[in-house]
Design an enzyme around this catalytic site. Structure first.
Site, PDB file in Angstrom:
ATOM      1  N   ASP A  26     -77.676 -19.416 -93.930  1.00  0.00           N
ATOM      2  CA  ASP A  26     -76.689 -19.123 -94.674  1.00  0.00           C
ATOM      3  C   ASP A  26     -76.226 -20.236 -93.236  1.00  0.00           C
ATOM      4  OD1 ASP A  26     -77.279 -17.514 -96.729  1.00  0.00           O
ATOM      5  OD2 ASP A  26     -75.859 -19.061 -97.290  1.00  0.00           O
TER       6      ASP A  26
HETATM    7  O1  MRU Z   1     -75.157 -15.759-101.603  1.00  0.00           O
HETATM    8  P1  MRU Z   1     -76.343 -16.046-101.832  1.00  0.00           P
HETATM    9  O2  MRU Z   1     -77.112 -16.130-103.055  1.00  0.00           O
HETATM   10  O3  MRU Z   1     -75.886 -18.504-102.128  1.00  0.00           O
HETATM   11  O4  MRU Z   1     -76.545 -15.958-100.826  1.00  0.00           O
HETATM   12  C1  MRU Z   1     -78.357 -17.040-100.583  1.00  0.00           C
HETATM   13  C2  MRU Z   1     -78.459 -16.451 -99.177  1.00  0.00           C
HETATM   14  O5  MRU Z   1     -78.376 -15.840 -98.471  1.00  0.00           O
HETATM   15  C3  MRU Z   1     -79.550 -17.094 -98.518  1.00  0.00           C
HETATM   16  O6  MRU Z   1     -80.839 -15.750 -97.863  1.00  0.00           O
HETATM   17  C4  MRU Z   1     -80.041 -18.590 -97.185  1.00  0.00           C
HETATM   18  O7  MRU Z   1     -78.707 -19.146 -98.515  1.00  0.00           O
HETATM   19  C5  MRU Z   1     -80.964 -19.011 -97.744  1.00  0.00           C
HETATM   20  S1  MRU Z   1     -82.280 -19.464 -99.243  1.00  0.00           S
HETATM   21  C6  MRU Z   1     -82.917 -20.824 -98.759  1.00  0.00           C
END
Ligand code: MRU
Length: 376
Positions: free
Chosen positions: A271
């Protein structure tokens, strides 16, 4: 002992690449028509039971689907946020230039606050702000600026797809290169990083898909990913849809699974990545990195460079989003703990760069301490 996985140590010419990325995806998370300026997003909270698309008609709509996690995954959040901005400007963008500038500022501020750890949206908005600064050097023309922003958002969406092919090539070859050509690989992953988290094939899960289509995947082990269950609701859904061999485990089985299965690599998304390689990703990722280190399993972050925050030196500067307590203690509309139970519910954790074998991107692969070099 497993190889430590030196990310630089492979000769690209020795690895043929017929991208499975060109194959049709089974799942589409967004449907966007640039001419008509219409945007539909798949409601991920209803999966795996129901496939329902929601129309995005404003920045408020975009903000709400992102905040409620009907749309999630850092790259997809950026796409939906910026395309949503374009739609807002189409419908309600002020015709007065100065009013428009203020209006855009307010929209961007709102969007950035939706899921602050997922940095791709902030990075996309920084791009838009550069366009605005350049536009200010010309005679004021609100319609022209609106069109430029809409085109930039559309370009961001298109780039995500084209960069994804490169990312998957770099990352897949890197993971494969640690093993003999006839060896099949078992990998572990957390959260959902596939077609549902992006508007392309995905990052870590995209690599798993590539390994499968290239005949190199033995088994994927997906963590359920409490408390929001992106692993069981979404990753299991994607893997089943594409007939990719996998098993689902509860998060607290990860150590036992590392011991019992011969895990060749852990693949996760990101993220937000700091310049020293510290990486914010779904809560539980740090735990996997510690386990991988103990079991001597290579640990790879597979991510587009749009998830890198070039403005921060280390993970200490990453703001980790905390989610409402009810996401942890309510399941299927029933409390799974007493109603007033005190809860800590961070959505992400920070994996220190020193526990990461390689950061694999569309611009190339690097060790965590060399993230800066991706931008030279
Ligand atoms: O809370 P989320 O479901 O948005 O978290 C998503 C993640 O942690 C993913 O690993 C990250 O966004 C990368 S997605 C290619």
């Amino acid at each position: 002992d497993k190889p430590a996985g030196d990310v630089f140590n492979f000769d690209e010419s020795k690895h043929s690449w017929e991208s499975a990325a060109t194959q049709d995806r089974a799942i589409h998370s967004v449907i966007y028509d640039h001419d008509k300026k219409t945007l539909m997003v798949l409601d991920q909270l209803l999966l795996p039971q129901d496939t329902v698309f929601i129309e995005i008609l404003s920045v408020d709509d975009a903000f709400n689907v992102i905040k409620k996690m009907q749309v999630r995954g850092a790259p997809l959040i950026a796409t939906v946020g910026t395309l949503g901005l374009g739609i807002e400007l189409e419908k309600r963008g002020p015709k007065n230039y100065d009013h428009l500038l203020k209006f855009i500022d307010d929209c961007c501020e709102k969007l950035i606050a939706s899921r602050p750890t997922a940095i791709n949206l902030r990075n996309a908005i920084l791009d838009i702000q550069k366009i605005i600064e350049n536009d200010k050097n010309e005679s004021p023309n609100a319609l022209r600026l609106i069109e430029r922003i809409q085109n930039a958002a559309f370009q961001w969406f298109l780039n995500e797809k084209s960069e994804n092919d490169l990312l998957l090539k770099n990352a897949t070859i890197c993971v494969e290169s640690n093993y003999d050509n006839d060896e099949k690989i078992t990998v572990m992953t957390v959260c959902n990083t596939g077609s549902l988290a992006t508007s392309s094939h995905g990052t870590a899960l995209g690599v798993i898909r590539q390994l499968h289509f290239r005949g190199r995947l033995k088994l994927a082990i997906a963590l359920e990913t409490r408390p929001y269950n992106q692993g069981s609701r979404l990753t299991a859904y994607e893997l089943l849809k594409e007939n990719i061999p996998f098993i689902l485990i509860a998060d607290n089985m990860a150590a036992a699974a590392m011991k019992n299965y011969r895990i060749d690599a852990v693949l996760v998304g990101a993220d937000q990545v700091a310049l020293n390689g510290d990486t914010a990703n779904k809560i539980g990722t740090y735990m996997l990195s510690v386990l991988a280190n103990f079991h001597r399993v290579p640990f790879y972050v597979v991510t587009p460079t749009s998830s890198i925050n070039t403005l921060i030196k280390s993970g200490n500067e990453i703001h980790v989003e905390e989610r409402p307590p009810n996401e942890l203690i309510i399941f299927n509309n029933k409390f799974t703990a007493p109603k007033d139970t005190p809860v800590w519910n961070p959505a992400f954790d920070i994996t220190p760069g020193k526990l990461i074998t390689g950061i694999l991107t569309e611009k190339g692969n690097c060790t965590p301490e060399n993230v800066k070099k991706l931008f030279i």
